[in-house]
Design a protein around this motif. Sequence first.
Motif, PDB file in Angstrom:
ATOM      1  N   ASP A  27      26.632  71.277 -28.720  1.00  0.00           N
ATOM      2  CA  ASP A  27      26.008  72.513 -29.161  1.00  0.00           C
ATOM      3  C   ASP A  27      26.960  73.353 -30.008  1.00  0.00           C
ATOM      4  O   ASP A  27      26.528  74.252 -30.721  1.00  0.00           O
ATOM      5  CB  ASP A  27      25.479  73.318 -27.976  1.00  0.00           C
ATOM      6  CG  ASP A  27      26.532  73.593 -26.919  1.00  0.00           C
ATOM      7  OD1 ASP A  27      27.537  72.859 -26.853  1.00  0.00           O
ATOM      8  OD2 ASP A  27      26.347  74.555 -26.150  1.00  0.00           O
ATOM      9  N   ILE A  28      28.245  73.071 -29.974  1.00  0.00           N
ATOM     10  CA  ILE A  28      29.227  73.796 -30.778  1.00  0.00           C
ATOM     11  C   ILE A  28      29.508  73.037 -32.075  1.00  0.00           C
ATOM     12  O   ILE A  28      29.595  73.638 -33.140  1.00  0.00           O
ATOM     13  CB  ILE A  28      30.530  74.012 -29.987  1.00  0.00           C
ATOM     14  CG1 ILE A  28      30.236  74.854 -28.748  1.00  0.00           C
ATOM     15  CG2 ILE A  28      31.588  74.678 -30.853  1.00  0.00           C
ATOM     16  CD1 ILE A  28      31.367  74.907 -27.764  1.00  0.00           C
ATOM     17  N   ALA A  29      29.652  71.728 -31.991  1.00  0.00           N
ATOM     18  CA  ALA A  29      29.939  70.909 -33.176  1.00  0.00           C
ATOM     19  C   ALA A  29      28.811  71.053 -34.197  1.00  0.00           C
ATOM     20  O   ALA A  29      27.660  71.251 -33.834  1.00  0.00           O
ATOM     21  CB  ALA A  29      30.094  69.445 -32.772  1.00  0.00           C
ATOM     22  N   ILE A  30      29.171  71.005 -35.474  1.00  0.00           N
ATOM     23  CA  ILE A  30      28.146  71.028 -36.518  1.00  0.00           C
ATOM     24  C   ILE A  30      28.264  69.749 -37.340  1.00  0.00           C
ATOM     25  O   ILE A  30      29.348  69.334 -37.706  1.00  0.00           O
ATOM     26  CB  ILE A  30      28.215  72.286 -37.411  1.00  0.00           C
ATOM     27  CG1 ILE A  30      29.575  72.452 -38.075  1.00  0.00           C
ATOM     28  CG2 ILE A  30      27.875  73.524 -36.619  1.00  0.00           C
ATOM     29  CD1 ILE A  30      29.644  73.623 -39.030  1.00  0.00           C
ATOM     30  N   ASN A  31      27.115  69.143 -37.584  1.00  0.00           N
ATOM     31  CA  ASN A  31      27.055  67.887 -38.317  1.00  0.00           C
ATOM     32  C   ASN A  31      25.797  67.881 -39.165  1.00  0.00           C
ATOM     33  O   ASN A  31      24.767  68.418 -38.761  1.00  0.00           O
ATOM     34  CB  ASN A  31      27.027  66.711 -37.342  1.00  0.00           C
ATOM     35  CG  ASN A  31      28.318  66.580 -36.576  1.00  0.00           C
ATOM     36  OD1 ASN A  31      29.340  66.185 -37.114  1.00  0.00           O
ATOM     37  ND2 ASN A  31      28.293  66.954 -35.308  1.00  0.00           N
ATOM     38  N   SER A  54      28.215  83.083 -58.999  1.00  0.00           N
ATOM     39  CA  SER A  54      27.792  82.537 -57.705  1.00  0.00           C
ATOM     40  C   SER A  54      27.883  81.017 -57.774  1.00  0.00           C
ATOM     41  O   SER A  54      27.690  80.419 -58.834  1.00  0.00           O
ATOM     42  CB  SER A  54      26.360  82.950 -57.389  1.00  0.00           C
ATOM     43  OG  SER A  54      26.288  84.341 -57.168  1.00  0.00           O
ATOM     44  N   VAL A  55      28.172  80.402 -56.633  1.00  0.00           N
ATOM     45  CA  VAL A  55      28.351  78.955 -56.577  1.00  0.00           C
ATOM     46  C   VAL A  55      27.516  78.378 -55.434  1.00  0.00           C
ATOM     47  O   VAL A  55      27.571  78.882 -54.314  1.00  0.00           O
ATOM     48  CB  VAL A  55      29.840  78.589 -56.365  1.00  0.00           C
ATOM     49  CG1 VAL A  55      30.017  77.080 -56.257  1.00  0.00           C
ATOM     50  CG2 VAL A  55      30.703  79.163 -57.476  1.00  0.00           C
ATOM     51  N   THR A  56      26.759  77.319 -55.744  1.00  0.00           N
ATOM     52  CA  THR A  56      25.995  76.592 -54.729  1.00  0.00           C
ATOM     53  C   THR A  56      26.528  75.167 -54.673  1.00  0.00           C
ATOM     54  O   THR A  56      26.702  74.523 -55.707  1.00  0.00           O
ATOM     55  CB  THR A  56      24.494  76.587 -55.070  1.00  0.00           C
ATOM     56  OG1 THR A  56      24.034  77.931 -55.154  1.00  0.00           O
ATOM     57  CG2 THR A  56      23.695  75.843 -54.015  1.00  0.00           C
ATOM     58  N   GLN A  57      26.809  74.689 -53.448  1.00  0.00           N
ATOM     59  CA  GLN A  57      27.306  73.337 -53.231  1.00  0.00           C
ATOM     60  C   GLN A  57      26.472  72.663 -52.150  1.00  0.00           C
ATOM     61  O   GLN A  57      25.822  73.336 -51.358  1.00  0.00           O
ATOM     62  CB  GLN A  57      28.756  73.360 -52.739  1.00  0.00           C
ATOM     63  CG  GLN A  57      29.725  74.068 -53.654  1.00  0.00           C
ATOM     64  CD  GLN A  57      31.126  74.074 -53.056  1.00  0.00           C
ATOM     65  OE1 GLN A  57      31.671  73.029 -52.704  1.00  0.00           O
ATOM     66  NE2 GLN A  57      31.707  75.258 -52.943  1.00  0.00           N
ATOM     67  N   VAL A  58      26.535  71.355 -52.099  1.00  0.00           N
ATOM     68  CA  VAL A  58      25.971  70.610 -50.981  1.00  0.00           C
ATOM     69  C   VAL A  58      27.162  70.064 -50.198  1.00  0.00           C
ATOM     70  O   VAL A  58      28.027  69.403 -50.757  1.00  0.00           O
ATOM     71  CB  VAL A  58      25.060  69.450 -51.458  1.00  0.00           C
ATOM     72  CG1 VAL A  58      24.577  68.631 -50.262  1.00  0.00           C
ATOM     73  CG2 VAL A  58      23.891  69.989 -52.260  1.00  0.00           C
ATOM     74  N   TRP A  59      27.189  70.397 -48.902  1.00  0.00           N
ATOM     75  CA  TRP A  59      28.265  69.937 -48.035  1.00  0.00           C
ATOM     76  C   TRP A  59      27.729  68.915 -47.032  1.00  0.00           C
ATOM     77  O   TRP A  59      26.645  69.089 -46.483  1.00  0.00           O
ATOM     78  CB  TRP A  59      28.840  71.082 -47.221  1.00  0.00           C
ATOM     79  CG  TRP A  59      29.728  72.033 -47.960  1.00  0.00           C
ATOM     80  CD1 TRP A  59      29.989  72.065 -49.288  1.00  0.00           C
ATOM     81  CD2 TRP A  59      30.457  73.109 -47.376  1.00  0.00           C
ATOM     82  NE1 TRP A  59      30.849  73.094 -49.571  1.00  0.00           N
ATOM     83  CE2 TRP A  59      31.148  73.757 -48.413  1.00  0.00           C
ATOM     84  CE3 TRP A  59      30.583  73.584 -46.080  1.00  0.00           C
ATOM     85  CZ2 TRP A  59      31.961  74.862 -48.188  1.00  0.00           C
ATOM     86  CZ3 TRP A  59      31.395  74.677 -45.854  1.00  0.00           C
ATOM     87  CH2 TRP A  59      32.081  75.309 -46.892  1.00  0.00           C
ATOM     88  N   THR A  60      28.525  67.886 -46.790  1.00  0.00           N
ATOM     89  CA  THR A  60      28.272  66.969 -45.686  1.00  0.00           C
ATOM     90  C   THR A  60      29.356  67.260 -44.661  1.00  0.00           C
ATOM     91  O   THR A  60      30.552  67.141 -44.957  1.00  0.00           O
ATOM     92  CB  THR A  60      28.323  65.508 -46.156  1.00  0.00           C
ATOM     93  OG1 THR A  60      27.353  65.335 -47.194  1.00  0.00           O
ATOM     94  CG2 THR A  60      28.031  64.562 -45.004  1.00  0.00           C
ATOM     95  N   ILE A  61      28.924  67.671 -43.465  1.00  0.00           N
ATOM     96  CA  ILE A  61      29.868  68.091 -42.427  1.00  0.00           C
ATOM     97  C   ILE A  61      29.796  67.133 -41.244  1.00  0.00           C
ATOM     98  O   ILE A  61      28.709  66.785 -40.786  1.00  0.00           O
ATOM     99  CB  ILE A  61      29.559  69.521 -41.943  1.00  0.00           C
ATOM    100  CG1 ILE A  61      29.633  70.511 -43.100  1.00  0.00           C
ATOM    101  CG2 ILE A  61      30.506  69.923 -40.818  1.00  0.00           C
ATOM    102  CD1 ILE A  61      29.248  71.934 -42.722  1.00  0.00           C
ATOM    103  N   THR A  62      30.974  66.726 -40.765  1.00  0.00           N
ATOM    104  CA  THR A  62      31.075  65.961 -39.525  1.00  0.00           C
ATOM    105  C   THR A  62      32.115  66.655 -38.656  1.00  0.00           C
ATOM    106  O   THR A  62      33.179  67.047 -39.146  1.00  0.00           O
ATOM    107  CB  THR A  62      31.495  64.504 -39.768  1.00  0.00           C
ATOM    108  OG1 THR A  62      32.711  64.490 -40.523  1.00  0.00           O
ATOM    109  CG2 THR A  62      30.428  63.739 -40.533  1.00  0.00           C
TER     110      THR A  62
END
Length: 160
Positions: A27-31, A54-62
């Motif tokens: 529940d704390i980790a973000i993916n 302004s800047v928009t990016q796509v992030w992949t988070i593990t």
Amino acid sequence: MVTAAAVGALCPGPIAHAEGDANSYDDIAINGTFIAFSDGVWAKTNDSLHEERSVTQVWTITSTCTTFEDCTGQVISDHGWTGDLVYLSGRWRVRHVIEDWEPCWDGTAWPGTQTFIFWQEYERDPNVYVGWDRTEGPSGACGFNRVLDIEMPFRLTRQS
């Protein structure tokens, strides 16, 4: 006199998790995949309001967590950079270096360190995080003994 019981009532301990539950901190980790938006309309340069792009990016988070306060991971941006992700005191932090970020009058340029600090939005929406995007150049760059820093409001939204 404040008793230990009173302190415990005012400052509850960490969320209890079942013993041996390997996924108890999920529940704390973000993916996942997120849209990262840095709002240049409200940017500040050296603490003064100064509009930026302004800047928009796509992030992949593990990320993974071993305790309720020990989480690490990685962010991969579609803008070509990767940064280490750390969870500290209820906030996530990711940073990376931007080469040639601060251009100088003589044609040279200095790198800047971009740091994103963000936390879950106050409504506790697990899909939205808010915070700051701050990029800072080194003191002494371009012959001036002054740090250049630009800070913008930041929003991270999970993609469905």
